[in-house]
Write a protein that holds these residues in place. Sequence first.
Motif, short mmCIF file in Angstrom:
data_model
loop_
_atom_site.label_atom_id
_atom_site.label_comp_id
_atom_site.label_asym_id
_atom_site.label_seq_id
_atom_site.Cartn_x
_atom_site.Cartn_y
_atom_site.Cartn_z
N ALA A 45 0.84 -1.13 0.11
CA ALA A 45 -0.05 0.07 0.02
C ALA A 45 0.94 1.40 -0.07
CB ALA A 45 -1.00 0.05 1.33
N LEU A 46 1.88 1.40 0.84
CA LEU A 46 2.76 2.56 0.71
C LEU A 46 3.61 2.58 -0.55
CD1 LEU A 46 2.17 2.51 3.84
CD2 LEU A 46 4.53 2.71 4.47
N GLU A 47 3.95 1.58 -1.15
CA GLU A 47 4.55 1.68 -2.41
C GLU A 47 3.83 2.38 -3.46
OE1 GLU A 47 7.73 -2.12 -1.24
OE2 GLU A 47 6.08 -2.21 -2.74
N LYS A 78 11.72 -3.54 4.48
CA LYS A 78 11.46 -4.20 3.31
C LYS A 78 10.89 -3.39 2.00
CE LYS A 78 12.16 -8.44 4.75
NZ LYS A 78 13.19 -9.52 4.14
N LEU A 79 10.83 -2.18 2.48
CA LEU A 79 9.89 -1.16 1.10
C LEU A 79 10.76 -1.29 0.23
CD1 LEU A 79 8.86 2.05 2.74
CD2 LEU A 79 7.56 0.05 1.57
N LYS A 80 10.51 -1.57 -1.05
CA LYS A 80 11.37 -1.30 -2.45
C LYS A 80 11.50 -0.10 -2.86
CE LYS A 80 9.46 -5.88 -4.00
NZ LYS A 80 8.08 -6.04 -3.82
N LEU A 140 1.75 11.31 4.85
CA LEU A 140 0.86 10.00 5.03
C LEU A 140 0.39 9.82 6.38
CD1 LEU A 140 0.18 7.26 3.95
CD2 LEU A 140 2.55 6.55 4.36
N ILE A 141 -0.64 9.18 6.75
CA ILE A 141 -1.00 8.63 8.17
C ILE A 141 -1.52 7.41 7.71
CG2 ILE A 141 -2.76 8.79 9.99
CD1 ILE A 141 -2.82 11.96 9.37
N PHE A 170 -3.73 5.33 5.11
CA PHE A 170 -3.93 3.73 4.67
C PHE A 170 -4.24 3.27 6.39
CE2 PHE A 170 -2.46 -0.74 4.54
CZ PHE A 170 -3.24 -0.96 3.60
N ALA A 171 -5.30 2.40 5.92
CA ALA A 171 -5.62 1.53 7.34
C ALA A 171 -5.64 0.12 7.20
CB ALA A 171 -6.89 2.06 7.90
N CYS A 172 -5.01 -0.74 7.84
CA CYS A 172 -5.31 -2.24 7.75
C CYS A 172 -5.95 -2.85 9.25
CB CYS A 172 -3.80 -2.82 7.47
SG CYS A 172 -3.94 -4.73 7.07
N GLU A 173 -6.99 -3.35 8.85
CA GLU A 173 -7.90 -3.66 10.07
C GLU A 173 -8.35 -5.16 9.92
OE1 GLU A 173 -8.66 -1.60 12.81
OE2 GLU A 173 -7.07 -0.26 12.00
N PRO A 174 -8.85 -5.56 10.94
CA PRO A 174 -9.42 -7.00 10.94
C PRO A 174 -10.66 -6.93 9.88
CG PRO A 174 -9.02 -6.24 13.32
CD PRO A 174 -8.93 -5.04 12.41
N ARG A 175 -10.60 -8.14 9.34
CA ARG A 175 -11.66 -8.51 8.43
C ARG A 175 -12.92 -8.97 9.15
NH1 ARG A 175 -9.92 -10.54 3.60
NH2 ARG A 175 -10.91 -12.67 3.72
N ARG A 176 -14.22 -8.29 8.97
CA ARG A 176 -15.26 -9.13 9.80
C ARG A 176 -16.12 -10.28 8.97
NH1 ARG A 176 -18.26 -4.86 10.32
NH2 ARG A 176 -20.17 -5.59 9.68
#
Length: 246
Positions: A45-47, A78-80, A140-141, A170-176
């Motif tokens: 996502a960041l890339e 690990k960012l490219k 970026l947040i 960008f947010a990465c959260e648990p999927r319900r």
Amino acid sequence: MSFPRIVTSEILDELSEEDPAAQGSRRDLQRVHRVMGTRAIVGRALETLLASRPARAPLRILELGAGDGTLMLSVAQKLKLCLSNVELTLLDRQDLIRRETIERYARLGWRVQGCKKDIFDWRRENSRDQPVCMGDRWDLIVTTLFLHHFEASQLVALLDVIAASTERFFACEPRRDWLALLGSHLIGALGVNAVTRHDAVLSVHAGFREQELQSLWPAHGIQWQLDEFQAGLFSHCFRADRVGEK
Ligand SMILES: C[S@@+](CC[C@H](N)C(=O)[O-])C[C@H]1O[C@@H](n2cnc3c(N)ncnc32)[C@H](O)[C@@H]1O
């Protein structure tokens, strides 16, 4: 079959920084992230979000609910992308960042500072309602496993300030969903402690699906490119990129 969103306080949030069960659960999180593939998800996502930026341009990143900062460290390692001028602020209401972690960021050339603050104090300080705007600007947040702690009304208020403060989010959260729920019930197989086993199930019930985060993002006539999607087996992501000149 419906799967309503239910937000319940997690045990980890009630425990002090020094509590051995909390310390164990925070170590467990690193194992949980490996199974969820969070590092690769956030890295991709960041890339994508940062691809068009000149490599040497200064980059100010704020992570909300950053915990001990080790997840973002693993992403950075690990960012490219070649990012040479990064200032990262790690906000959490607990003071969890070890000096060794900051040194490891420094080896990558990232300048890192912790910010011990409750997110709703941050929201108030950066709110558009302030007579004088005290808000800080970010390129970026980013946040992981954090937004699901909050009810929709709190998220509306929080996302409003996030949108006003950043160019990208960008947010990465648990999927319900049922697969994530099954996974959360089987998490004991990773050897995690009772706090992690308990909180994992609550996290899935409080997680997100479909376009739920996008529906809470403010409009305000500003153009955003929004994307909300499943990632890996257990994650749900939301990405917002301000359109136009930055
Ligand atoms: C599940 S942990 C995730 C930590 C890290 N983002 C990760 O993915 O490894 C949630 C974090 O949010 C922090 N947190 C919870 N409520 C908060 C609040 N109201 N303000 C600031 N931080 C909060 C907790 O202290 C905790 O470190």
